[in-house]
Design a protein around this motif. Structure first.
Motif, PDB file in Angstrom:
ATOM      1  N   MET A  86       0.745  -1.232   0.024  1.00 36.98           N
ATOM      2  CA  MET A  86       0.053  -0.097   0.057  1.00 36.98           C
ATOM      3  C   MET A  86       0.786   1.137   0.046  1.00 36.98           C
ATOM      4  N   VAL A  87       0.735   1.996  -1.157  1.00 36.70           N
ATOM      5  CA  VAL A  87       1.672   3.179  -1.299  1.00 36.70           C
ATOM      6  C   VAL A  87       0.888   4.340  -1.903  1.00 36.70           C
ATOM      7  N   GLY A  88       0.565   5.427  -1.026  1.00 32.07           N
ATOM      8  CA  GLY A  88      -0.163   6.406  -1.607  1.00 32.07           C
ATOM      9  C   GLY A  88      -1.772   6.315  -1.798  1.00 32.07           C
ATOM     10  N   PHE A 121       5.632   0.256   3.468  1.00 34.28           N
ATOM     11  CA  PHE A 121       5.087   0.025   1.700  1.00 34.28           C
ATOM     12  C   PHE A 121       4.503  -1.124   1.582  1.00 34.28           C
ATOM     13  N   SER A 122       5.003  -2.501   2.442  1.00 36.08           N
ATOM     14  CA  SER A 122       4.628  -3.762   1.889  1.00 36.08           C
ATOM     15  C   SER A 122       4.877  -4.618   3.167  1.00 36.08           C
ATOM     16  N   ARG A 169       4.407 -15.321  11.723  1.00 35.35           N
ATOM     17  CA  ARG A 169       5.217 -14.403  11.654  1.00 35.35           C
ATOM     18  C   ARG A 169       4.867 -13.266  10.873  1.00 35.35           C
ATOM     19  N   SER A 170       5.301 -12.046  11.142  1.00 39.82           N
ATOM     20  CA  SER A 170       5.057 -10.811  10.169  1.00 39.82           C
ATOM     21  C   SER A 170       6.249 -10.102   9.784  1.00 39.82           C
ATOM     22  N   THR A 171       6.337  -9.641   8.437  1.00 36.29           N
ATOM     23  CA  THR A 171       7.364  -8.943   8.147  1.00 36.29           C
ATOM     24  C   THR A 171       6.913  -7.667   7.174  1.00 36.29           C
ATOM     25  N   PHE A 172       7.621  -6.513   7.425  1.00 32.90           N
ATOM     26  CA  PHE A 172       7.144  -5.543   6.812  1.00 32.90           C
ATOM     27  C   PHE A 172       8.474  -4.603   6.319  1.00 32.90           C
ATOM     28  N   SER A 173       8.444  -3.902   5.192  1.00 32.95           N
ATOM     29  CA  SER A 173       9.285  -3.112   4.630  1.00 32.95           C
ATOM     30  C   SER A 173       8.719  -1.756   4.471  1.00 32.95           C
ATOM     31  N   SER A 224      10.717   0.199   2.612  1.00 38.24           N
ATOM     32  CA  SER A 224      11.398   0.850   1.187  1.00 38.24           C
ATOM     33  C   SER A 224      11.111   0.014  -0.025  1.00 38.24           C
ATOM     34  N   GLU A 225      10.398  -0.942   0.278  1.00 32.18           N
ATOM     35  CA  GLU A 225      10.246  -1.893  -1.134  1.00 32.18           C
ATOM     36  C   GLU A 225       8.850  -2.255  -0.985  1.00 32.18           C
ATOM     37  N   THR A 226       8.574  -2.342  -2.408  1.00 32.80           N
ATOM     38  CA  THR A 226       7.085  -2.928  -2.825  1.00 32.80           C
ATOM     39  C   THR A 226       7.469  -4.506  -3.390  1.00 32.80           C
ATOM     40  N   PRO A 227       6.580  -5.463  -3.650  1.00 33.42           N
ATOM     41  CA  PRO A 227       6.726  -6.792  -4.283  1.00 33.42           C
ATOM     42  C   PRO A 227       7.082  -6.633  -5.661  1.00 33.42           C
ATOM     43  N   GLU A 228       8.151  -7.175  -6.134  1.00 35.75           N
ATOM     44  CA  GLU A 228       8.454  -7.058  -7.607  1.00 35.75           C
ATOM     45  C   GLU A 228       7.380  -7.467  -8.628  1.00 35.75           C
ATOM     46  N   TRP A 229       6.316  -8.341  -7.970  1.00 37.03           N
ATOM     47  CA  TRP A 229       5.399  -8.694  -8.972  1.00 37.03           C
ATOM     48  C   TRP A 229       4.191  -7.681  -8.847  1.00 37.03           C
ATOM     49  N   VAL A 230       4.023  -6.716  -8.272  1.00 31.95           N
ATOM     50  CA  VAL A 230       3.061  -5.520  -8.587  1.00 31.95           C
ATOM     51  C   VAL A 230       3.431  -4.284  -9.262  1.00 31.95           C
ATOM     52  N   PRO A 231       2.776  -3.605  -9.913  1.00 32.01           N
ATOM     53  CA  PRO A 231       3.144  -2.502 -10.776  1.00 32.01           C
ATOM     54  C   PRO A 231       3.926  -1.551  -9.697  1.00 32.01           C
ATOM     55  N   ALA A 232       4.746  -0.974 -10.052  1.00 32.50           N
ATOM     56  CA  ALA A 232       5.550  -0.129  -9.415  1.00 32.50           C
ATOM     57  C   ALA A 232       4.936   1.097  -9.001  1.00 32.50           C
TER      58      ALA A 232
END
Length: 401
Positions: free
Chosen positions: A298-300, A345-346, A358-362, A364-372
């Motif tokens: 989720m970004v913007g 971001f993700s 387990r949970s992990t958060f970033s 700075s990055e979004t998954p490479e498989w979704v539109p940038a």
């Protein structure tokens, strides 16, 4: 794939010259099936293609794909062996069956089709496999041995995303693409993704790993993979073999990072929201599930999410996230906000039936498989969740300047 699927157009594509190609594929050979059966199946399939042209269905299909006027049609049969004389005659004379528009026919030898041609056909098949009106598409896939899983995610608008399973027809294209990708040294691809929007297409298949930690692939499938597509020993990823290279091993999921139990008392608001995610997802799960991964980005204000469920350690089922999950994710994003580092971001939430997760958060990055994310989405993100400029990744700072 066979021409027995009489009511389906296997592949439709429109060239720059406006010619529409309607392709049918036959993987059976005369050594396996009575030639009379092959001829009859072809006649019925050809009749369906001719009807699609006459009725205007093919023209309407091209229009739904965004193409303009169709200047002509070509009906192709792709197979591993040249059809008999009767089938070839039907192909070559198909134009007489539709005299009102230019129509030609011909045979394509699958043995001489290049990887580039197969890849173009694969992309076209992806775009045809979901309902029209999408803004962007993402296909992701893992294929190891005889095991495969994947999904198509179609974006129809702001926070309006639908997930679709990969059809049998599309799996056939993916299998052919994998065969064509094979190299004696590096092997064939193990995972990949296709991103499509109205202005660009990105295709990325990888031979050295599978994206992410899910699912746990049975070692027997890895062995089968390297039987089907042998490769140099040094090209077998370290993560799937032990030190001496003799026995294929897998790194267990949840082996690294903090593991918590859903029965424990939450220690923070973040952890409470993670448990809320579990409560939203748990009622959806089918019987016999052994592992679940919920991924999200989720970004913007632009969001993507998916739920993958492993059943009996073999089958993977993809579920559409419920609307309630959006509210929990939004609350999680707000709760995670820090004035210096911003917010995530993700992220990814993994859990098992024994209530461990387990949970992990970033941040700075979004998954490479979704539109940038776009520049405008990043601007909205940093307006809603401002952070220290030093905490904005360099490649994002470059986009914003």
């Amino acid at each position: 794939m066979t021409v027995q699927e009489y009511d389906e157009i296997d592949l439709a594509a429109v060239g720059a010259d406006g010619q529409m190609v309607l392709n049918m594929r036959e993987d059976r050979t005369s050594d396996e099936v009575d030639p009379a059966v092959l001829r009859e199946d072809f006649r019925r399939k050809l009749a369906a293609y001719v009807h699609a042209i006459r009725s205007g269905y093919a023209r309407d299909l091209a229009a739904r794909q965004g193409h303009g006027e169709i200047t002509g049609y070509r009906i192709e049969l792709s197979s591993w062996e040249q059809p008999d004389a009767e089938v070839m005659a039907l192909l070559e004379s198909v134009g007489s069956a539709v005299p009102e528009v230019p129509v030609t026919g011909g045979w394509v030898d699958l043995g001489n089709v290049s990887l580039e041609v197969v890849e173009n056909a694969l992309v076209t098949a992806v775009t045809e496999s979901v309902p029209p009106g999408w803004k962007s598409l993402r296909l992701w896939v893992v294929a190891v041995g005889e095991f495969g899983y994947g999904q198509i995610e179609a974006k129809y608008g702001l926070l309006k995303t639908r997930q679709f399973d990969i059809s049998e027809n599309l799996w056939a294209f993916l299998a052919e693409h994998k065969r064509r990708s094979y190299d004696e040294h590096a092997g064939a691809w193990l995972s990949g993704q296709i991103l499509v929007d109205r202005n660009d297409t990105q295709v990325n298949f990888r031979k050295n790993d599978v994206a992410g930690d899910f699912p746990v692939i049975d070692p027997a499938e890895w062995r089968r993979e390297f039987e089907l597509y042998p490769r140099a020993a040094g090209q077998i990823p370290e993560a799937i073999r032990n030190a001496d290279g003799s026995t294929l091993m897998l790194r267990p999921i949840l082996a690294d990072g903090p593991i918590r139990t859903a029965h424990a008392k939450p220690e923070s608001e973040d952890e409470t929201l993670e448990l809320d995610m579990l409560k939203v997802v748990m009622p959806m799960l089918p019987g016999g599930w052994t592992f679940v991964m919920v991924w999200f980005s989720m970004v913007g204000g632009e969001g993507h999410a998916g739920i993958s469920v492993m059943i009996d350690e073999k089958t993977v089922q993809n579920l559409n996230p419920p609307q309630e999950l959006l509210g929990v994710l939004t609350a999680s994003k707000e709760a995670a906000y820090d004035p210096i580092r911003g917010t995530w971001f993700s992220g990814k939430l993994e859990f098992r039936p024994d209530s461990t997760y387990r949970s992990t958060f970033s941040n700075s990055e979004t998954p490479e498989w979704v539109p940038a994310p776009t520049v405008e989405e990043y601007r909205r993100e940093f307006t809603s969740y401002p952070r220290d400029p030093a905490e904005i990744p360099a490649h994002i700072r470059d986009l914003l300047t």
